[in-house]
Design a protein around this motif. Structure first.
Motif, PDB file in Angstrom:
ATOM      1  N   SER A 147       0.818  -1.210   0.000  1.00 36.47           N
ATOM      2  CA  SER A 147       0.000   0.000   0.000  1.00 36.47           C
ATOM      3  C   SER A 147       0.852   1.260   0.000  1.00 36.47           C
ATOM      4  O   SER A 147       1.885   1.327   0.669  1.00 36.47           O
ATOM      5  N   PHE A 148       0.412   2.274  -0.745  1.00 35.87           N
ATOM      6  CA  PHE A 148       1.124   3.547  -0.813  1.00 35.87           C
ATOM      7  C   PHE A 148       1.191   4.189   0.577  1.00 35.87           C
ATOM      8  O   PHE A 148       0.192   4.274   1.291  1.00 35.87           O
ATOM      9  N   GLY A 149       2.386   4.601   0.972  1.00 34.32           N
ATOM     10  CA  GLY A 149       2.559   5.290   2.245  1.00 34.32           C
ATOM     11  C   GLY A 149       2.594   4.381   3.457  1.00 34.32           C
ATOM     12  O   GLY A 149       2.715   4.855   4.581  1.00 34.32           O
ATOM     13  N   SER A 150       2.483   3.068   3.246  1.00 32.23           N
ATOM     14  CA  SER A 150       2.481   2.131   4.365  1.00 32.23           C
ATOM     15  C   SER A 150       3.909   1.906   4.864  1.00 32.23           C
ATOM     16  O   SER A 150       4.776   1.481   4.095  1.00 32.23           O
ATOM     17  N   PRO A 151       4.194   2.183   6.150  1.00 33.60           N
ATOM     18  CA  PRO A 151       5.562   2.010   6.653  1.00 33.60           C
ATOM     19  C   PRO A 151       5.922   0.537   6.857  1.00 33.60           C
ATOM     20  O   PRO A 151       5.071  -0.273   7.204  1.00 33.60           O
ATOM     21  N   ILE A 152       7.176   0.202   6.606  1.00 37.51           N
ATOM     22  CA  ILE A 152       7.695  -1.139   6.897  1.00 37.51           C
ATOM     23  C   ILE A 152       8.699  -0.959   8.031  1.00 37.51           C
ATOM     24  O   ILE A 152       9.790  -0.402   7.839  1.00 37.51           O
ATOM     25  N   VAL A 153       8.331  -1.405   9.218  1.00 35.05           N
ATOM     26  CA  VAL A 153       9.137  -1.109  10.398  1.00 35.05           C
ATOM     27  C   VAL A 153      10.148  -2.210  10.690  1.00 35.05           C
ATOM     28  O   VAL A 153      10.050  -3.327  10.178  1.00 35.05           O
ATOM     29  N   GLY A 154      11.127  -1.864  11.530  1.00 32.83           N
ATOM     30  CA  GLY A 154      12.113  -2.841  11.964  1.00 32.83           C
ATOM     31  C   GLY A 154      13.176  -3.132  10.928  1.00 32.83           C
ATOM     32  O   GLY A 154      13.334  -2.423   9.928  1.00 32.83           O
ATOM     33  N   THR A 155      13.909  -4.209  11.167  1.00 33.94           N
ATOM     34  CA  THR A 155      15.013  -4.593  10.284  1.00 33.94           C
ATOM     35  C   THR A 155      14.545  -4.821   8.856  1.00 33.94           C
ATOM     36  O   THR A 155      15.237  -4.461   7.902  1.00 33.94           O
ATOM     37  N   ALA A 156      13.354  -5.411   8.705  1.00 35.17           N
ATOM     38  CA  ALA A 156      12.826  -5.699   7.360  1.00 35.17           C
ATOM     39  C   ALA A 156      12.703  -4.444   6.520  1.00 35.17           C
ATOM     40  O   ALA A 156      12.955  -4.466   5.306  1.00 35.17           O
ATOM     41  N   GLY A 157      12.326  -3.336   7.150  1.00 43.64           N
ATOM     42  CA  GLY A 157      12.198  -2.085   6.411  1.00 43.64           C
ATOM     43  C   GLY A 157      13.525  -1.368   6.233  1.00 43.64           C
ATOM     44  O   GLY A 157      13.826  -0.849   5.146  1.00 43.64           O
ATOM     45  N   LEU A 158      14.331  -1.327   7.294  1.00 45.52           N
ATOM     46  CA  LEU A 158      15.599  -0.596   7.229  1.00 45.52           C
ATOM     47  C   LEU A 158      16.550  -1.177   6.189  1.00 45.52           C
ATOM     48  O   LEU A 158      17.303  -0.436   5.550  1.00 45.52           O
ATOM     49  N   ILE A 159      16.512  -2.499   6.024  1.00 46.78           N
ATOM     50  CA  ILE A 159      17.375  -3.113   5.008  1.00 46.78           C
ATOM     51  C   ILE A 159      17.075  -2.530   3.635  1.00 46.78           C
ATOM     52  O   ILE A 159      17.987  -2.221   2.854  1.00 46.78           O
ATOM     53  N   LEU A 160      15.786  -2.338   3.321  1.00 47.83           N
ATOM     54  CA  LEU A 160      15.420  -1.745   2.038  1.00 47.83           C
ATOM     55  C   LEU A 160      15.955  -0.319   1.922  1.00 47.83           C
ATOM     56  O   LEU A 160      16.436   0.092   0.864  1.00 47.83           O
ATOM     57  N   GLY A 161      15.870   0.430   3.025  1.00 48.51           N
ATOM     58  CA  GLY A 161      16.301   1.822   2.977  1.00 48.51           C
ATOM     59  C   GLY A 161      17.801   1.993   2.905  1.00 48.51           C
ATOM     60  O   GLY A 161      18.302   2.926   2.253  1.00 48.51           O
ATOM     61  N   LEU A 162      18.554   1.091   3.560  1.00 48.71           N
ATOM     62  CA  LEU A 162      20.010   1.249   3.650  1.00 48.71           C
ATOM     63  C   LEU A 162      20.774   0.445   2.597  1.00 48.71           C
ATOM     64  O   LEU A 162      21.961   0.708   2.365  1.00 48.71           O
ATOM     65  N   SER A 163      20.125  -0.526   1.968  1.00 47.44           N
ATOM     66  CA  SER A 163      20.833  -1.408   1.037  1.00 47.44           C
ATOM     67  C   SER A 163      21.400  -0.663  -0.171  1.00 47.44           C
ATOM     68  O   SER A 163      22.424  -1.057  -0.733  1.00 47.44           O
ATOM     69  N   LYS A 164      20.731   0.416  -0.556  1.00 48.12           N
ATOM     70  CA  LYS A 164      21.201   1.150  -1.749  1.00 48.12           C
ATOM     71  C   LYS A 164      22.589   1.746  -1.544  1.00 48.12           C
ATOM     72  O   LYS A 164      23.330   1.950  -2.506  1.00 48.12           O
TER      73      LYS A 164
END
Length: 261
Positions: free
Chosen positions: A161-178
């Motif tokens: 879903s648009f704007g839906s946050p993904i919290v915790g390690t599962a989300g941060l990996i997506l944000g930091l992997s780049k």
């Protein structure tokens, strides 16, 4: 063991993986990620290759049946794909997620460093998506690269879903992997969230093995799914009984109420 002042990885053995995919699943909603990882490790007979220790895990130790204790930790496993043309798997799971915001970032950085060291180009993170459903759980996907996302959708996932946050390690990996030039995909299985949910885990595994072309028999989850469904039915019955009792108490209270004009 080194002083526990920061997150670090203790390698048990070196590996030379072939274009590996790293799959991460830690405890969370419905234990979806944990169940997926436990099942993959067992079915693929993956081997332990490293531990991750962190001062950001909860401050207690686990005691086994013999009375021995150990710190909470994350564990990396390795599966060598028998098909030499296909990708190997590095699997990461653990006892807990970090209990601090700083720790979430530190553990994610440490995990990504290990992925980079082992020439990982794709990471998959797994978790739960809170939703009451009586149908087959859907799997929602988000990714850092469009073709990776498209492949998961072709395999049966739905767009997150648009704007839906993904919290915790599962989300941060997506944000930091780049920052490591690693592509990442997140798969979230629909789950009630309050009990272990092997049915949601099975839905995620179906998408996972189709997206990355590896084979694993999922029939072993059927017994767990049946037990979980019985638990849900019992919990629903208890909740209905409580609701009826509350209604009866309310009616009795209303009868006892004295109105003074």
């Amino acid at each position: 063991m080194r002083p526990m002042k920061e997150t670090y990885i203790k390698e048990l053995r070196q590996i030379q993986p072939n274009n590996p995919v790293l799959i991460e699943g830690l405890p969370g909603l419905g234990l979806v990620g944990k169940i997926v990882m436990r099942y993959l490790i067992k079915q693929l007979k993956a081997q332990k290759i490293a531990y991750l220790y962190s001062p950001h895990f909860p401050y207690f130790v686990l005691v086994n049946k013999k009375g021995n204790v150990r710190l909470l930790r994350g564990t990396f496993y390795y599966w060598k794909n028998p098909n030499e043309a296909a990708q190997d798997l590095i699997l990461f799971t653990g006892d807990s997620q970090s209990q601090t915001i700083e720790g979430q970032y530190e553990i994610t950085d440490c995990l990504l460093d290990y992925a980079e060291k082992n020439r990982v180009h794709n990471i998959v993170t797994i978790g739960g998506y809170r939703m009451e459903t009586n149908d087959k759980p859907k799997v929602f996907a988000a990714a850092t690269r469009k073709d990776l996302l498209d492949t998961s959708v072709t395999s049966g996932a739905s767009l997150s879903s648009f704007g839906s946050p993904i919290v915790g390690t599962a989300g941060l990996i997506l944000g930091l992997s780049k920052f490591k030039k690693i592509d990442a995909l997140c798969l979230l299985g629909e789950t009630r969230g309050y009990i272990p949910d092997p049915l949601a885990a099975k839905s995620v595994l179906e998408i996972l093995k189709s997206t990355f072309n590896f084979d694993v028999d999922l029939t072993g989850l059927n017994e767990e799914i049946a037990r979980a469904e019985k638990m849900v039915i019992r919990l629903q019955a208890i909740e209905e009984k409580r609701a009826l009792q509350a209604e009866e108490i309310k009616k009795e209270d209303e009868k006892k109420t004295t109105y003074i004009s």
